[in-house]
Design a protein around this motif. Sequence first.
Motif, mmCIF file in Angstrom:
data_model
loop_
_atom_site.group_PDB
_atom_site.id
_atom_site.type_symbol
_atom_site.label_atom_id
_atom_site.label_comp_id
_atom_site.label_asym_id
_atom_site.label_seq_id
_atom_site.Cartn_x
_atom_site.Cartn_y
_atom_site.Cartn_z
ATOM 1 N N HIS A 92 0.803 -1.234 0.000
ATOM 2 C CA HIS A 92 0.000 0.000 0.000
ATOM 3 C C HIS A 92 0.840 1.292 0.000
ATOM 4 C CE1 HIS A 92 -3.499 2.153 2.339
ATOM 5 N NE2 HIS A 92 -2.850 3.009 1.602
ATOM 6 N N GLY A 121 -4.252 8.714 6.705
ATOM 7 C CA GLY A 121 -4.922 8.449 7.976
ATOM 8 C C GLY A 121 -4.188 7.384 8.787
ATOM 9 N N GLY A 122 -3.367 6.578 8.115
ATOM 10 C CA GLY A 122 -2.698 5.484 8.817
ATOM 11 C C GLY A 122 -1.191 5.606 8.867
ATOM 12 N N PHE A 150 -5.250 14.912 12.652
ATOM 13 C CA PHE A 150 -6.292 15.829 12.187
ATOM 14 C C PHE A 150 -7.667 15.328 12.656
ATOM 15 C CE2 PHE A 150 -3.485 17.783 8.889
ATOM 16 C CZ PHE A 150 -3.896 19.105 9.014
ATOM 17 N N ASP A 151 -7.920 14.025 12.430
ATOM 18 C CA ASP A 151 -9.243 13.465 12.741
ATOM 19 C C ASP A 151 -9.534 13.478 14.245
ATOM 20 O OD1 ASP A 151 -9.529 13.044 10.026
ATOM 21 O OD2 ASP A 151 -8.902 10.944 10.112
ATOM 22 N N GLY A 163 -12.345 14.367 10.088
ATOM 23 C CA GLY A 163 -12.276 15.780 10.424
ATOM 24 C C GLY A 163 -11.239 16.576 9.645
ATOM 25 N N GLY A 164 -10.271 15.870 9.010
ATOM 26 C CA GLY A 164 -9.199 16.580 8.303
ATOM 27 C C GLY A 164 -9.714 17.631 7.324
ATOM 28 N N GLY A 255 -3.737 11.068 1.782
ATOM 29 C CA GLY A 255 -4.937 11.907 1.903
ATOM 30 C C GLY A 255 -4.668 13.306 2.452
ATOM 31 N N VAL A 256 -3.691 13.433 3.364
ATOM 32 C CA VAL A 256 -3.428 14.733 3.994
ATOM 33 C C VAL A 256 -2.807 15.718 2.984
ATOM 34 C CG1 VAL A 256 -2.261 15.868 5.942
ATOM 35 C CG2 VAL A 256 -3.204 13.593 6.218
ATOM 36 N N ALA A 258 -4.130 16.678 0.574
ATOM 37 C CA ALA A 258 -5.234 17.553 0.151
ATOM 38 C C ALA A 258 -5.260 18.844 0.967
ATOM 39 C CB ALA A 258 -6.571 16.830 0.322
ATOM 40 N N ASN A 259 -4.569 18.855 2.088
ATOM 41 C CA ASN A 259 -4.631 20.025 2.974
ATOM 42 C C ASN A 259 -3.973 21.249 2.324
ATOM 43 O OD1 ASN A 259 -3.302 21.713 5.378
ATOM 44 N ND2 ASN A 259 -5.221 20.780 6.030
HETATM 45 O O1 KG4 Z 1 -4.775 8.383 2.141
HETATM 46 P P1 KG4 Z 1 -6.149 8.458 2.722
HETATM 47 O O2 KG4 Z 1 -7.288 8.776 1.782
HETATM 48 O O3 KG4 Z 1 -6.536 7.128 3.419
HETATM 49 C C1 KG4 Z 1 -5.663 6.421 4.262
HETATM 50 O O4 KG4 Z 1 -5.679 6.737 5.468
HETATM 51 O O5 KG4 Z 1 -4.896 5.563 3.738
HETATM 52 O O6 KG4 Z 1 -6.101 9.535 3.904
HETATM 53 C C2 KG4 Z 1 -7.226 9.857 4.714
HETATM 54 C C3 KG4 Z 1 -6.813 10.901 5.741
HETATM 55 C C4 KG4 Z 1 -7.877 11.177 6.803
HETATM 56 O O7 KG4 Z 1 -7.257 11.160 8.061
HETATM 57 C C5 KG4 Z 1 -8.390 12.563 6.442
HETATM 58 O O8 KG4 Z 1 -8.854 13.310 7.546
HETATM 59 C C6 KG4 Z 1 -7.146 13.190 5.856
HETATM 60 O O9 KG4 Z 1 -6.559 12.158 5.085
HETATM 61 N N1 KG4 Z 1 -7.475 14.355 4.991
HETATM 62 C C7 KG4 Z 1 -7.139 15.624 5.292
HETATM 63 C C8 KG4 Z 1 -7.664 16.439 4.250
HETATM 64 N N2 KG4 Z 1 -8.301 15.612 3.352
HETATM 65 C C9 KG4 Z 1 -8.160 14.336 3.826
HETATM 66 N N3 KG4 Z 1 -6.441 16.133 6.317
HETATM 67 C C10 KG4 Z 1 -6.263 17.463 6.336
HETATM 68 N N4 KG4 Z 1 -6.747 18.310 5.388
HETATM 69 C C11 KG4 Z 1 -7.444 17.847 4.334
HETATM 70 N N5 KG4 Z 1 -7.896 18.678 3.399
#
Ligand code: KG4
Length: 327
Positions: A92, A121-122, A150-151, A163-164, A255-256, A258-259
Amino acid sequence: MDGRTVLSNAVSGQSVHGRFGGVVPELASRAHVQLIIPVVESALEQAKISLSDLDAVAYTRGPGLLGSLLVGASFGQSMARALGIPAVGIHHLKAHVLAHHIEGVHPEPPDFPYLALTVSGGHTLLLKVHSAERFEILGQTMDDAAGEAFDKAAKIIGLPYPGGPLIDALSEGGDPLAFAFAKPRPEGLNMSFSGLKTSILYTLRPLIAEDPSFLETRRADLAASIQHSIVGVLVDRSVAALRQTGLRTLALSGGVAANRALHAVLKKAVEREGGQLLVPPMAYCTDNAAMIGIAAVVQAERDGLKKTSVALPVRARIPIDEEFQHQ
Ligand code: KG4
Ligand code: ZN
């Protein structure tokens, strides 16, 4: 995928988790069982190909939630067996990084070696990517992942899961310096985010006792300050890694990525070091099928498809040392 080109990238989100304030593993695997056939069908439809056009099936072998991994691996391996084609088990996190090598994601894919920051997230990893198969860990989180931070912080200030993205949106109207939350700096290039929760709780407790509407009235300032603290740690460590390695390209994923604040602050910081920040389009940053596909393509380009076809078992946790080198 057709070579390194994406023909379709069908992704099925699971809204079921919002109600429970986090991902419930049992619900996630059940949703996978329900969604996997429709999502594969829509991937084939979008790509305008049929099952007989496939040369191989790639699936995620971990790390991740075991139940969900089992659904994907069982389905992928069965499909490959039925079609008489190889099944390719993909790591992954390596896939998150290799998303940068998808055709068209950047004008040119990054040259090896480069730095990669994978924040999801992980996971929170700072890597030196020597080649498509050799990844060296420079730093990683000692506890919570950045997305998890963040979450969890979002939950404390009364926001739903995940919550991110909400912290990101709320921060726009807030003051990032309103509250000074913890920005721990563990040894070397490692990171730590679990102290943030405690720091927020200790800050908030007396303030809420004094004014029960505090969370509501100051939510934007709280969000902006939380974001400032998490982004600060990630940027600090990334800059330190650039200096330490002398590398000039930082490839962001997860995912982060995207911040918006992370984006903006990191870009500026990397450019100040004379480097460049690479960020794939969001669809290739958050968990997606194309990154698993490109990882399989890269592996097959190297070893040939036949050799790549090992029905690897899935694992929820893959000890990081098995796959990554340490400094
Ligand atoms: O990579 P991902 O889609 O899934 C895995 O965890 O593998 O990441 C999801 C994480 C979540 O914790 C979510 O809150 C965070 O990415 N996330 C953000 C934003 N968009 C998604 N954190 C901060 N700001 C954002 N805009
Ligand atoms: Zn991921």
